[in-house]
Design a protein around this motif. Structure first.
Motif, PDB file in Angstrom:
ATOM      1  N   ILE A   1      32.260  46.079  32.781  1.00 53.61           N
ATOM      2  CA  ILE A   1      32.971  44.855  33.129  1.00 53.61           C
ATOM      3  C   ILE A   1      32.453  43.765  32.199  1.00 53.61           C
ATOM      4  O   ILE A   1      31.275  43.394  32.254  1.00 53.61           O
ATOM      5  CB  ILE A   1      32.757  44.445  34.596  1.00 53.61           C
ATOM      6  N   ILE A   2      33.317  43.286  31.329  1.00 55.76           N
ATOM      7  CA  ILE A   2      32.939  42.279  30.331  1.00 55.76           C
ATOM      8  C   ILE A   2      33.475  40.930  30.791  1.00 55.76           C
ATOM      9  O   ILE A   2      34.671  40.782  31.074  1.00 55.76           O
ATOM     10  CB  ILE A   2      33.500  42.653  28.952  1.00 55.76           C
ATOM     11  N   VAL A   3      32.589  39.963  30.902  1.00 55.02           N
ATOM     12  CA  VAL A   3      32.990  38.604  31.298  1.00 55.02           C
ATOM     13  C   VAL A   3      32.871  37.722  30.065  1.00 55.02           C
ATOM     14  O   VAL A   3      31.770  37.451  29.580  1.00 55.02           O
ATOM     15  CB  VAL A   3      32.118  38.068  32.456  1.00 55.02           C
ATOM     16  N   GLN A   4      34.023  37.305  29.550  1.00 57.68           N
ATOM     17  CA  GLN A   4      34.055  36.501  28.331  1.00 57.68           C
ATOM     18  C   GLN A   4      33.755  35.050  28.656  1.00 57.68           C
ATOM     19  O   GLN A   4      34.444  34.417  29.454  1.00 57.68           O
ATOM     20  CB  GLN A   4      35.419  36.619  27.651  1.00 57.68           C
ATOM     21  N   ASP A   5      32.741  34.528  28.019  1.00 57.00           N
ATOM     22  CA  ASP A   5      32.340  33.136  28.206  1.00 57.00           C
ATOM     23  C   ASP A   5      33.035  32.270  27.151  1.00 57.00           C
ATOM     24  O   ASP A   5      33.357  32.728  26.059  1.00 57.00           O
ATOM     25  CB  ASP A   5      30.817  33.043  28.054  1.00 57.00           C
TER      26      ASP A   5
ATOM     27  N   ASP B   1      41.536  34.451  33.470  1.00 52.71           N
ATOM     28  CA  ASP B   1      41.552  35.482  34.518  1.00 52.71           C
ATOM     29  C   ASP B   1      40.777  35.019  35.748  1.00 52.71           C
ATOM     30  O   ASP B   1      41.211  35.219  36.890  1.00 52.71           O
ATOM     31  CB  ASP B   1      40.943  36.786  34.003  1.00 52.71           C
ATOM     32  N   ILE B   2      39.619  34.413  35.510  1.00 53.55           N
ATOM     33  CA  ILE B   2      38.801  33.924  36.625  1.00 53.55           C
ATOM     34  C   ILE B   2      39.572  32.889  37.434  1.00 53.55           C
ATOM     35  O   ILE B   2      39.608  32.939  38.678  1.00 53.55           O
ATOM     36  CB  ILE B   2      37.470  33.344  36.104  1.00 53.55           C
ATOM     37  N   ASN B   3      40.224  31.960  36.728  1.00 48.47           N
ATOM     38  CA  ASN B   3      41.012  30.926  37.422  1.00 48.47           C
ATOM     39  C   ASN B   3      42.179  31.557  38.190  1.00 48.47           C
ATOM     40  O   ASN B   3      42.498  31.141  39.319  1.00 48.47           O
ATOM     41  CB  ASN B   3      41.535  29.910  36.424  1.00 48.47           C
TER      42      ASN B   3
ATOM     43  N   CYS C   1      28.065  36.680  36.945  1.00 52.20           N
ATOM     44  CA  CYS C   1      28.129  37.025  38.370  1.00 52.20           C
ATOM     45  C   CYS C   1      29.563  37.228  38.845  1.00 52.20           C
ATOM     46  O   CYS C   1      29.780  37.859  39.888  1.00 52.20           O
ATOM     47  CB  CYS C   1      27.385  36.004  39.229  1.00 52.20           C
ATOM     48  N   PHE C   2      30.549  36.728  38.089  1.00 49.84           N
ATOM     49  CA  PHE C   2      31.936  37.051  38.419  1.00 49.84           C
ATOM     50  C   PHE C   2      32.148  38.564  38.336  1.00 49.84           C
ATOM     51  O   PHE C   2      32.886  39.139  39.142  1.00 49.84           O
ATOM     52  CB  PHE C   2      32.904  36.328  37.479  1.00 49.84           C
TER      53      PHE C   2
ATOM     54  N   PRO D   1      40.920  43.145  41.704  1.00 49.21           N
ATOM     55  CA  PRO D   1      41.691  42.293  40.801  1.00 49.21           C
ATOM     56  C   PRO D   1      41.736  42.875  39.401  1.00 49.21           C
ATOM     57  O   PRO D   1      40.817  43.587  38.989  1.00 49.21           O
ATOM     58  CB  PRO D   1      40.916  40.967  40.823  1.00 49.21           C
ATOM     59  N   SER D   2      42.793  42.579  38.700  1.00 52.54           N
ATOM     60  CA  SER D   2      42.961  43.190  37.381  1.00 52.54           C
ATOM     61  C   SER D   2      42.594  42.224  36.275  1.00 52.54           C
ATOM     62  O   SER D   2      43.014  41.074  36.263  1.00 52.54           O
ATOM     63  CB  SER D   2      44.403  43.646  37.204  1.00 52.54           C
ATOM     64  N   GLY D   3      41.760  42.704  35.351  1.00 49.11           N
ATOM     65  CA  GLY D   3      41.526  42.002  34.107  1.00 49.11           C
ATOM     66  C   GLY D   3      42.308  42.723  33.024  1.00 49.11           C
ATOM     67  O   GLY D   3      43.359  43.315  33.291  1.00 49.11           O
ATOM     68  N   ASN D   4      41.811  42.694  31.814  1.00 46.26           N
ATOM     69  CA  ASN D   4      42.442  43.419  30.722  1.00 46.26           C
ATOM     70  C   ASN D   4      41.767  44.767  30.589  1.00 46.26           C
ATOM     71  O   ASN D   4      40.785  44.924  29.862  1.00 46.26           O
ATOM     72  CB  ASN D   4      42.332  42.610  29.414  1.00 46.26           C
ATOM     73  N   ALA D   5      42.262  45.735  31.331  1.00 50.93           N
ATOM     74  CA  ALA D   5      41.626  47.041  31.366  1.00 50.93           C
ATOM     75  C   ALA D   5      41.978  47.848  30.126  1.00 50.93           C
ATOM     76  O   ALA D   5      43.072  47.739  29.586  1.00 50.93           O
ATOM     77  CB  ALA D   5      42.063  47.801  32.621  1.00 50.93           C
ATOM     78  N   LYS D   6      41.009  48.663  29.678  1.00 53.56           N
ATOM     79  CA  LYS D   6      41.218  49.542  28.518  1.00 53.56           C
ATOM     80  C   LYS D   6      40.866  50.972  28.911  1.00 53.56           C
ATOM     81  O   LYS D   6      39.968  51.208  29.701  1.00 53.56           O
ATOM     82  CB  LYS D   6      40.327  49.082  27.352  1.00 53.56           C
TER      83      LYS D   6
END
Length: 358
Positions: free
Chosen positions: A43-47, A69-71, A90-91, A353-358
């Motif tokens: 799980i990659i959280v882009q800052d 995505d977080i918003n 932590c997200f 919840p869905s992010g940009n899954a690969k």
């Protein structure tokens, strides 16, 4: 050796563990971790800037979340997730649905033990988490559940079963995790000491938790692993993991769980700018002299029977006792409540919840 069957020889937990990585850059560092990380889900959280494309090496199973995505996922509650700070990691803890989490920074490389063998940090964290802790009585041979160790003479038999391990805190070779003043005084200091030890942090003892090489049992302690409000628009930085560690330890002590520190080591590849760090840490260096006594004296009532209840009680005490230190803590206490609300919302439906899954 105490209960050698407690830990499988090669515990993988392939389908029970997520690796969470906060980043602002392409994740080329994953290539060196490929032998160890490729079987796992990332799980990659882009800052920072959500319009920037983060490149991930081929072959990894991952999903990526940026600020948009977080918003989208949290709505107004996204205010509790830090921006332009690695505290946003932590997200990833919140959206994971796995039992265990391992989190690592993108400047942490594979270390080698004194024999020259590459260290599988993740495997050691798993061993730490799957074996008990001994926070209620210190064993002078450190972790009695490791091969070649046991409980020493005088250790109470009634305590030898230990307690569940909630957190495994790893260490670093090369660049130590120093604060800015220490960095400035010792700019060339490097940690070359490999100490082959794991120990349980005693009950009632706080410690400075570093988030760059950390694993935990999400089902046990996940809701307490909130890395606070840091970074953009906040008066403090680089205390995200410290805050989470203090809250987590108070709650673990109350719930009867353990925390281990020591192995595994990673290779921390680069030192951050001490002058930039000083600007971020300046308030925290003063505040911690009041924060530590606060956490040392914090008592959770017996009615706090879940981590969420414990954390909300801590938030209430933060608002009541630390707001006088600075108004920031009033805002942080509110964010702690928002964090628990968001955690419960995302983790009560069973929907991921869905992010940009690969």
């Amino acid at each position: 050796m105490a209960s050698p069957s407690t830990v499988p020889a090669t515990p993988l937990l392939k389908d029970e563990l997520d690796i969470v990585i906060p980043t602002i850059r392409n994740l080329d560092f994953l290539e060196m971790w490929r032998p160890f990380f490729e079987p796992y889900h990332l799980i990659i959280v882009q800052d920072g800037d959500p319009s920037k494309t983060i490149k991930v090496p081929e072959g990894f199973d991952y999903e990526l979340y940026n600020r948009n995505d977080i918003n989208r996922i949290l709505g107004p509650k996204a205010s509790c997730i830090s921006f332009k700070d690695s505290a946003c990691r932590c997200f990833g803890y919140m959206v994971s649905k796995k039992k265990y989490i391992f989190t690592i920074d993108d400047d942490c490389f594979v270390a080698k033990d004194p024999s020259g063998k590459e260290i599988n940090a993740l495997e050691q964290h798993i061993k730490n988490l799957l074996s008990p802790s001994t926070p209620n009585f210190f064993n002078t041979l450190y972790d009695p559940y490791r091969e070649g160790a046991d409980f020493v003479r005088g250790y109470p038999f009634s305590l030898r079963e230990g307690v569940a391990t909630a957190v495994s805190h790893g260490l670093w070779l090369n660049i130590p995790d120093y604060d800015a003043p220490t960095q400035l005084v010792k700019p060339r200091e490097r940690n070359t000491r490999y100490v082959d030890a794991v120990l349980s942090i005693p009950k009632g003892t706080l410690f400075p938790m570093c988030g760059m090489n950390l694993a935990f049992n999400r089902e046990l302690i996940g809701p307490a692993m909130y890395f606070g409000l840091m970074g953009d628009g906040q008066p403090v930085g680089r205390y995200d993991d410290m805050w989470a560690g203090w809250c987590m330890k108070v709650i673990c002590d109350h719930m009867g769980w353990g925390v281990k520190t020591g192995l595994p080591y990673i290779w921390h590849s680069k030192a951050s700018n001490p002058f930039v760090n000083l600007k971020k840490e300046y308030n925290g260096i003063f505040w911690q002299e009041e924060l530590i006594p606060f956490f040392q004296s914090a008592v959770l009532p017996k009615e706090c029977t879940t981590v969420q209840k414990c954390y909300l009680e801590l938030a209430k005490q933060v608002k009541a006792k630390l707001s006088k230190v600075d108004s920031y803590f009033d805002k942080l206490a509110d964010a702690m409540v928002t964090w628990i609300e968001a955690w419960d919302e995302l983790n009560s439906t069973g929907k991921k919840p869905s992010g940009n899954a690969k």
